[in-house]
Structure formats: structure tokens, C-alpha cells
Design an enzyme around this catalytic site. Structure first.
Site, PDB file in Angstrom:
ATOM      1  N   ASP A   1       0.851  -1.191   0.000  1.00  9.22           N
ATOM      2  CA  ASP A   1       0.000   0.000   0.000  1.00  9.22           C
ATOM      3  C   ASP A   1       0.889   1.244   0.000  1.00  9.22           C
ATOM      4  O   ASP A   1       2.115   1.148  -0.133  1.00  9.22           O
ATOM      5  CB  ASP A   1      -0.962  -0.019   1.193  1.00  9.22           C
ATOM      6  CG  ASP A   1      -0.261  -0.008   2.538  1.00  9.22           C
ATOM      7  OD1 ASP A   1       0.955   0.305   2.605  1.00  9.22           O
ATOM      8  OD2 ASP A   1      -0.926  -0.320   3.547  1.00  9.22           O
ATOM      9  N   SER A   2       0.297   2.394   0.171  1.00 16.85           N
ATOM     10  CA  SER A   2       1.060   3.643   0.112  1.00 16.85           C
ATOM     11  C   SER A   2       2.085   3.766   1.241  1.00 16.85           C
ATOM     12  O   SER A   2       3.015   4.559   1.146  1.00 16.85           O
ATOM     13  CB  SER A   2       0.115   4.837   0.129  1.00 16.85           C
ATOM     14  OG  SER A   2      -0.625   4.844   1.346  1.00 16.85           O
TER      15      SER A   2
END
Length: 137
Positions: free
Chosen positions: A16-17
Site C-alpha cells: 500500500d502507500s
């Protein structure tokens, strides 16, 4: 049954980020380990579909996320057959950092249903297939 282990590398697309494995991707890692577990027994899912008319589908998943895995980390995913029923298999699976005694990243119990490839209705596992699955060499 014996525990099967499969290596997995965390790719950028798995994260994810924040650079940690996106939670749903642990299910993908577990799927790969179960597929390779079958393959280690000489069972290919495409051949099971074509020759015996059966497919496997996840029926239930109980997952615990314990600690994050990160981009480029090497992992090991285990698969252990916990229960074989007439038309389903249950696996206990754990995702560990590879080559480490660290605590697991994720653990789960996955129930797989055996389905008729045409109708997608539950179907009993063929006895010959069940014998191969239960063979714990």
C-alpha cells in the site's frame, strides 16, 4: 499432515502507500502456497478441471493480521491440511519472514469447497483424488 512451505517475495505491487503488504494480498500468498502444495502432490488444477470436472473455490477464510510485511521482504507461506471432508478441505496457513524466527505476519484457516466445474455446485471429492491429497509422504 506435514507442513508445506513456499517462498514469496513482496513486490511493490503487493504494498500500500505505506510500503507494507496490503491486507488482501496475504490471501493471494496463501492461495499460491495451496496451489504449490497440490502441485507437489502431482495435482494440477487445470487438469483436475479438464479430466475430472472439478474446481476448488474458497468457501471461508478466517485471517489474523499480526505484523506487517514490507516491500522486497522475503516470506515463507505454509500450508497444512487440517481437515478433509467429503466435499471440502480446510487448511491452516501462516506467513512468516523467511529464514527468521520472528513472529508470523499473518495466519489463517481457509476452507476450500470442491465444486462441479460446469454447475459450480458442491461435489464430493473423487476417492482417488482424496487418497492422493491425504498421502503424507
Amino acid at each position: 499432515m506435514a507442513e508445506f512451505r513456499w517462498p514469496v517475495r513482496v513486490y511493490y505491487e503487493d504494498t500500500d502507500s505505506g510500503g507494507v503488504v496490503y491486507y488482501a494480498n496475504y490471501l493471494k500468498f496463501m492461495e499460491r502456497a495451496r496451489t504449490e502444495w497440490l502441485r507437489s502432490r502431482g495435482l494440477e488444477q487445470d487438469r483436475l478441471r479438464e479430466e475430472q470436472g472439478i474446481i476448488f473455490a474458497v468457501r471461508a477464510a478466517e485471517i489474523e493480521f499480526l505484523r506487517p510485511a514490507r516491500f522486497n521482504q522475503a516470506l515463507e507461506v505454509t500450508a497444512r491440511l487440517a481437515e478433509a471432508r467429503r466435499a471440502s478441505l480446510s487448511f491452516e496457513q501462516v506467513v512468516y519472514p523467511a529464514g527468521s524466527s520472528e513472529a508470523p505476519c499473518c495466519s489463517g484457516r481457509i476452507r476450500i469447497a470442491c465444486l462441479d466445474a460446469r454447475s459450480f455446485r458442491p461435489r464430493a471429492l473423487p476417492s482417488s483424488l482424496l487418497t492422493e491429497i491425504l498421502d503424507d509422504d
